[in-house]
Design a protein around this motif. Structure first.
Motif, PDB file in Angstrom:
ATOM      1  N   ILE A  43       5.983 -18.221  -9.698  1.00 40.71           N
ATOM      2  CA  ILE A  43       5.869 -18.182  -8.240  1.00 40.71           C
ATOM      3  C   ILE A  43       7.205 -18.605  -7.637  1.00 40.71           C
ATOM      4  CG2 ILE A  43       4.652 -19.059  -6.238  1.00 40.71           C
ATOM      5  CD1 ILE A  43       2.924 -17.368  -8.094  1.00 40.71           C
ATOM      6  N   ARG A  44       7.790 -17.716  -6.873  1.00 37.66           N
ATOM      7  CA  ARG A  44       9.078 -18.003  -6.244  1.00 37.66           C
ATOM      8  C   ARG A  44       9.033 -17.563  -4.788  1.00 37.66           C
ATOM      9  NH1 ARG A  44       9.327 -20.240 -10.455  1.00 37.66           N
ATOM     10  NH2 ARG A  44      11.006 -20.222 -12.010  1.00 37.66           N
ATOM     11  N   ALA A  45      10.012 -18.031  -4.021  1.00 37.97           N
ATOM     12  CA  ALA A  45      10.107 -17.663  -2.611  1.00 37.97           C
ATOM     13  C   ALA A  45      10.395 -16.177  -2.467  1.00 37.97           C
ATOM     14  CB  ALA A  45      11.195 -18.487  -1.932  1.00 37.97           C
ATOM     15  N   GLY A  46      10.169 -15.660  -1.275  1.00 36.81           N
ATOM     16  CA  GLY A  46      10.358 -14.232  -1.081  1.00 36.81           C
ATOM     17  C   GLY A  46      10.864 -13.864   0.293  1.00 36.81           C
ATOM     18  N   ILE A  47      11.923 -14.527   0.763  1.00 36.08           N
ATOM     19  CA  ILE A  47      12.561 -14.146   2.021  1.00 36.08           C
ATOM     20  C   ILE A  47      13.809 -13.345   1.668  1.00 36.08           C
ATOM     21  CG2 ILE A  47      13.670 -14.954   4.137  1.00 36.08           C
ATOM     22  CD1 ILE A  47      11.913 -17.433   3.983  1.00 36.08           C
ATOM     23  N   LEU A  48      13.816 -12.072   2.028  1.00 40.62           N
ATOM     24  CA  LEU A  48      14.866 -11.164   1.594  1.00 40.62           C
ATOM     25  C   LEU A  48      15.831 -10.846   2.729  1.00 40.62           C
ATOM     26  CD1 LEU A  48      12.685  -8.616  -0.446  1.00 40.62           C
ATOM     27  CD2 LEU A  48      13.584 -10.846  -1.151  1.00 40.62           C
ATOM     28  N   GLU A  49      17.106 -11.060   2.459  1.00 38.70           N
ATOM     29  CA  GLU A  49      18.143 -10.693   3.412  1.00 38.70           C
ATOM     30  C   GLU A  49      18.270  -9.178   3.523  1.00 38.70           C
ATOM     31  OE1 GLU A  49      21.228 -14.418   2.539  1.00 38.70           O
ATOM     32  OE2 GLU A  49      21.765 -12.362   1.978  1.00 38.70           O
ATOM     33  N   VAL A  50      18.989  -8.750   4.550  1.00 33.65           N
ATOM     34  CA  VAL A  50      19.234  -7.328   4.763  1.00 33.65           C
ATOM     35  C   VAL A  50      19.930  -6.702   3.556  1.00 33.65           C
ATOM     36  CG1 VAL A  50      20.443  -5.657   6.207  1.00 33.65           C
ATOM     37  CG2 VAL A  50      19.345  -7.637   7.257  1.00 33.65           C
ATOM     38  N   GLY A  51      20.927  -7.388   3.019  1.00 29.99           N
ATOM     39  CA  GLY A  51      21.653  -6.844   1.876  1.00 29.99           C
ATOM     40  C   GLY A  51      20.761  -6.640   0.678  1.00 29.99           C
ATOM     41  N   PHE A  52      19.821  -7.570   0.456  1.00 29.02           N
ATOM     42  CA  PHE A  52      18.916  -7.437  -0.683  1.00 29.02           C
ATOM     43  C   PHE A  52      18.000  -6.234  -0.504  1.00 29.02           C
ATOM     44  CE2 PHE A  52      17.033  -9.509  -4.381  1.00 29.02           C
ATOM     45  CZ  PHE A  52      15.837  -8.808  -4.485  1.00 29.02           C
ATOM     46  N   THR A  53      17.403  -6.079   0.691  1.00 29.91           N
ATOM     47  CA  THR A  53      16.500  -4.947   0.904  1.00 29.91           C
ATOM     48  C   THR A  53      17.240  -3.622   0.790  1.00 29.91           C
ATOM     49  OG1 THR A  53      16.768  -5.130   3.319  1.00 29.91           O
ATOM     50  CG2 THR A  53      14.916  -6.302   2.324  1.00 29.91           C
ATOM     51  N   ASP A  54      18.492  -3.583   1.234  1.00 29.65           N
ATOM     52  CA  ASP A  54      19.291  -2.360   1.081  1.00 29.65           C
ATOM     53  C   ASP A  54      19.508  -2.031  -0.393  1.00 29.65           C
ATOM     54  OD1 ASP A  54      19.451  -2.042   3.799  1.00 29.65           O
ATOM     55  OD2 ASP A  54      21.486  -2.848   3.979  1.00 29.65           O
ATOM     56  N   LEU A  55      19.757  -3.057  -1.221  1.00 30.13           N
ATOM     57  CA  LEU A  55      19.941  -2.829  -2.655  1.00 30.13           C
ATOM     58  C   LEU A  55      18.653  -2.314  -3.298  1.00 30.13           C
ATOM     59  CD1 LEU A  55      22.045  -5.875  -3.942  1.00 30.13           C
ATOM     60  CD2 LEU A  55      22.722  -3.478  -3.955  1.00 30.13           C
ATOM     61  N   MET A  56      17.520  -2.847  -2.889  1.00 30.94           N
ATOM     62  CA  MET A  56      16.245  -2.372  -3.433  1.00 30.94           C
ATOM     63  C   MET A  56      16.035  -0.896  -3.101  1.00 30.94           C
ATOM     64  SD  MET A  56      14.407  -4.710  -5.128  1.00 30.94           S
ATOM     65  CE  MET A  56      12.646  -4.456  -4.847  1.00 30.94           C
ATOM     66  N   ARG A  57      16.353  -0.520  -1.896  1.00 35.33           N
ATOM     67  CA  ARG A  57      16.207   0.894  -1.523  1.00 35.33           C
ATOM     68  C   ARG A  57      17.190   1.761  -2.297  1.00 35.33           C
ATOM     69  NH1 ARG A  57      16.406  -1.747   3.784  1.00 35.33           N
ATOM     70  NH2 ARG A  57      14.254  -2.257   4.359  1.00 35.33           N
ATOM     71  N   GLU A  58      18.424   1.290  -2.458  1.00 35.49           N
ATOM     72  CA  GLU A  58      19.407   2.050  -3.227  1.00 35.49           C
ATOM     73  C   GLU A  58      18.964   2.210  -4.676  1.00 35.49           C
ATOM     74  OE1 GLU A  58      24.221   2.065  -4.262  1.00 35.49           O
ATOM     75  OE2 GLU A  58      23.388   0.580  -2.878  1.00 35.49           O
ATOM     76  N   ALA A  59      18.244   1.212  -5.186  1.00 39.42           N
ATOM     77  CA  ALA A  59      17.739   1.269  -6.552  1.00 39.42           C
ATOM     78  C   ALA A  59      16.488   2.133  -6.667  1.00 39.42           C
ATOM     79  CB  ALA A  59      17.433  -0.142  -7.060  1.00 39.42           C
ATOM     80  N   GLY A  60      15.983   2.647  -5.555  1.00 35.96           N
ATOM     81  CA  GLY A  60      14.809   3.504  -5.581  1.00 35.96           C
ATOM     82  C   GLY A  60      13.502   2.764  -5.710  1.00 35.96           C
ATOM     83  N   VAL A  61      13.484   1.493  -5.362  1.00 35.23           N
ATOM     84  CA  VAL A  61      12.274   0.681  -5.522  1.00 35.23           C
ATOM     85  C   VAL A  61      11.890  -0.023  -4.216  1.00 35.23           C
ATOM     86  CG1 VAL A  61      12.511   0.313  -8.006  1.00 35.23           C
ATOM     87  CG2 VAL A  61      13.695  -1.215  -6.437  1.00 35.23           C
ATOM     88  N   GLY A  62      12.203   0.581  -3.102  1.00 33.06           N
ATOM     89  CA  GLY A  62      11.946  -0.080  -1.832  1.00 33.06           C
ATOM     90  C   GLY A  62      10.688   0.355  -1.113  1.00 33.06           C
ATOM     91  N   ALA A  63       9.957   1.345  -1.645  1.00 34.46           N
ATOM     92  CA  ALA A  63       8.833   1.908  -0.899  1.00 34.46           C
ATOM     93  C   ALA A  63       7.727   0.884  -0.655  1.00 34.46           C
ATOM     94  CB  ALA A  63       8.284   3.122  -1.634  1.00 34.46           C
ATOM     95  N   ARG A  64       7.268   0.190  -1.698  1.00 34.70           N
ATOM     96  CA  ARG A  64       6.186  -0.776  -1.523  1.00 34.70           C
ATOM     97  C   ARG A  64       6.660  -1.973  -0.717  1.00 34.70           C
ATOM     98  NH1 ARG A  64       2.896  -4.765  -4.491  1.00 34.70           N
ATOM     99  NH2 ARG A  64       4.566  -5.091  -6.004  1.00 34.70           N
ATOM    100  N   MET A  65       7.904  -2.372  -0.939  1.00 33.69           N
ATOM    101  CA  MET A  65       8.497  -3.463  -0.169  1.00 33.69           C
ATOM    102  C   MET A  65       8.467  -3.148   1.320  1.00 33.69           C
ATOM    103  SD  MET A  65      12.482  -4.698  -0.266  1.00 33.69           S
ATOM    104  CE  MET A  65      13.000  -3.155   0.537  1.00 33.69           C
ATOM    105  N   ASP A  66       8.875  -1.932   1.691  1.00 32.98           N
ATOM    106  CA  ASP A  66       8.907  -1.552   3.100  1.00 32.98           C
ATOM    107  C   ASP A  66       7.501  -1.420   3.679  1.00 32.98           C
ATOM    108  OD1 ASP A  66      11.688  -1.475   3.390  1.00 32.98           O
ATOM    109  OD2 ASP A  66      11.812   0.573   2.646  1.00 32.98           O
ATOM    110  N   ALA A  67       6.538  -1.007   2.840  1.00 31.28           N
ATOM    111  CA  ALA A  67       5.175  -0.807   3.330  1.00 31.28           C
ATOM    112  C   ALA A  67       4.427  -2.127   3.475  1.00 31.28           C
ATOM    113  CB  ALA A  67       4.415   0.120   2.392  1.00 31.28           C
ATOM    114  N   GLU A  68       4.665  -3.073   2.558  1.00 36.24           N
ATOM    115  CA  GLU A  68       3.854  -4.293   2.519  1.00 36.24           C
ATOM    116  C   GLU A  68       4.587  -5.545   2.980  1.00 36.24           C
ATOM    117  OE1 GLU A  68       2.092  -4.744  -1.332  1.00 36.24           O
ATOM    118  OE2 GLU A  68       1.376  -2.662  -1.397  1.00 36.24           O
TER     119      GLU A  68
END
Length: 389
Positions: A43-68
């Motif tokens: 169990i860890r914290a989950g506050i994501l900066e803009v740069g982190f969310t951009d990297l997730m999308r660039e990695a092709g794994v941002g869909a569930r993150m953006d939805a939920e």
């Protein structure tokens, strides 16, 4: 075995680097000392900066993150019965996303496994060899069997206690550390959050934080003694103490329930320099740790991954090592700014055992200055949403 980049550590940092490099056609192998289920159980914290969310999308794994994920436009800072908000969007034009680290890791595991990523679990006795030479290799054991991976580069994403940092000789590395005289007792409960935004609360009894994972999963923290154990705190005692440390209107609205996870984390600021030694690169907790007050732990790891990913891509696509050569300097420049913000915010909101009456007056003056000064709020907001890479 042979790969281009051997990644030690199968947490979010190592997985994100592997996924990003895969999409550029760069081969990796990820070594993890635990099982997939064990990693996902942390169990860890989950506050994501803009740069982190951009990297997730660039990695092709941002869909569930953006939805939920939950967008957070700001935060509430309380002291006694007083409170004020700091709007991230007003001061920076952007926000942060609340999305649990467990979910980030799950998305990355699913992507790597779906795309045939080479992930090796339950590894023991990892050794990094000839990192200063032109032909590094990594050895490890699984079920008592010896294995070797020859590679071009090694990415050490194996945390504070991993082998990667220890591989750099003491004659080369220099470590900077501050230990804080308190910890955080955290409780996870299947209850609705007490507020739409996070509440950072200073009180005479100590710091408290009200946060969340989703609409029916809340995470709460209180400052505690380093000598405490989670077993010392019943659920009833925790909720009672939390209510004493937040404004009464939130205490009255707080929905309590059985804890589904309870733990104590000590607070530490730590940086090692350099973050590169030959063909070995340190990322995340292997190189630096911040107190959780500023929500920078996972995000500083992400900035490391950004710089290393860019450097490796530049090398393999253009035969240009400039990005790799500048990695340690660039990563550390941003790390130290994140360390400063985390240290400053921790000092602002926590009670120290040796504080004098003068110290407490200065602390309150700092909080009230932040409340009343637009420029101070802008600096706070810029740091919280994440400085540019």
């Amino acid at each position: 075995m042979r790969t281009q980049v051997c990644i030690i550590g199968g947490g979010p940092s190592g997985l994100l680097l592997s996924q990003l490099l895969h999409r550029k056609g760069i081969d990796t192998i990820v070594l993890e000392r635990k099982t997939r289920d064990y990693v996902l159980g942390r169990i860890r914290a989950g506050i994501l900066e803009v740069g982190f969310t951009d990297l997730m999308r660039e990695a092709g794994v941002g869909a569930r993150m953006d939805a939920e994920g939950f967008k957070h436009d700001g935060t509430v800072i309380a002291y006694g019965e007083e409170e004020f908000g700091v709007s991230f969007h007003e001061h920076t034009g952007t926000d942060v996303l609340v999305y649990g680290q467990t979910e980030v890791t799950r998305d990355l595991y699913d992507a790597r496994e779906a795309e045939g990523g080479n992930l090796v679990f339950n590894v023991e006795n990892v050794g990094i060899h000839d990192a200063k030479g032109d032909a590094p290799y990594v050895t490890y054991q699984v079920d008592g069997s010896e294995h070797r991976i020859d590679c071009d580069y090694v990415a050490g994403c194996d945390g504070f206690h991993g082998v990667s940092r220890q591989t750099i000789p003491l004659t080369v590395r220099r470590e900077y550390e501050k230990l804080y005289p308190f910890g955080w007792l955290g409780v996870l409960s299947e209850t609705p959050p007490v507020h739409d935004e996070l509440i950072y609360s200073w009180s005479e009894r100590g710091f408290a934080l009200c946060s969340m994972r989703n609409a029916n999963l809340s995470r709460y923290y209180i400052q505690c003694s380093l000598s405490d154990s989670p077993d010392d705190w019943s659920d009833e005692a925790f909720w009672s103490e939390l209510k004493r440390r937040i404004p009464s209107r939130y205490a009255d609205a707080l929905v309590t329930g059985p804890s589904i996870e309870k733990s104590i984390a000590p607070l530490r600021s730590f940086v090692t320099e350099p973050m590169r030694w030959g063909r070995l690169f340190l990322c995340g907790d292997a190189a630096h740790i911040v107190p959780p007050t500023g929500a920078k732990g996972l995000n500083t790891a992400a900035s490391d991954i950004h710089y290393l990913y860019q450097g490796l891509t530049q090398f393999y696509q253009d035969s240009d090592s400039a990005g790799l050569d500048a990695y340690s300097e660039k990563a550390l420049a941003r790390v130290w700014k994140a360390e400063r913000f985390s240290w400053t915010t921790t000092n602002l909101l926590h009670r120290y055992p040796d504080q004098s009456e003068f110290d407490l007056k200065m602390q309150r003056a700092d909080i009230e200055f932040l409340r009343s000064n637009e420029a101070a709020q802008k600096v706070f907001a810029e740091n919280y949403v994440g400085l540019p890479y």
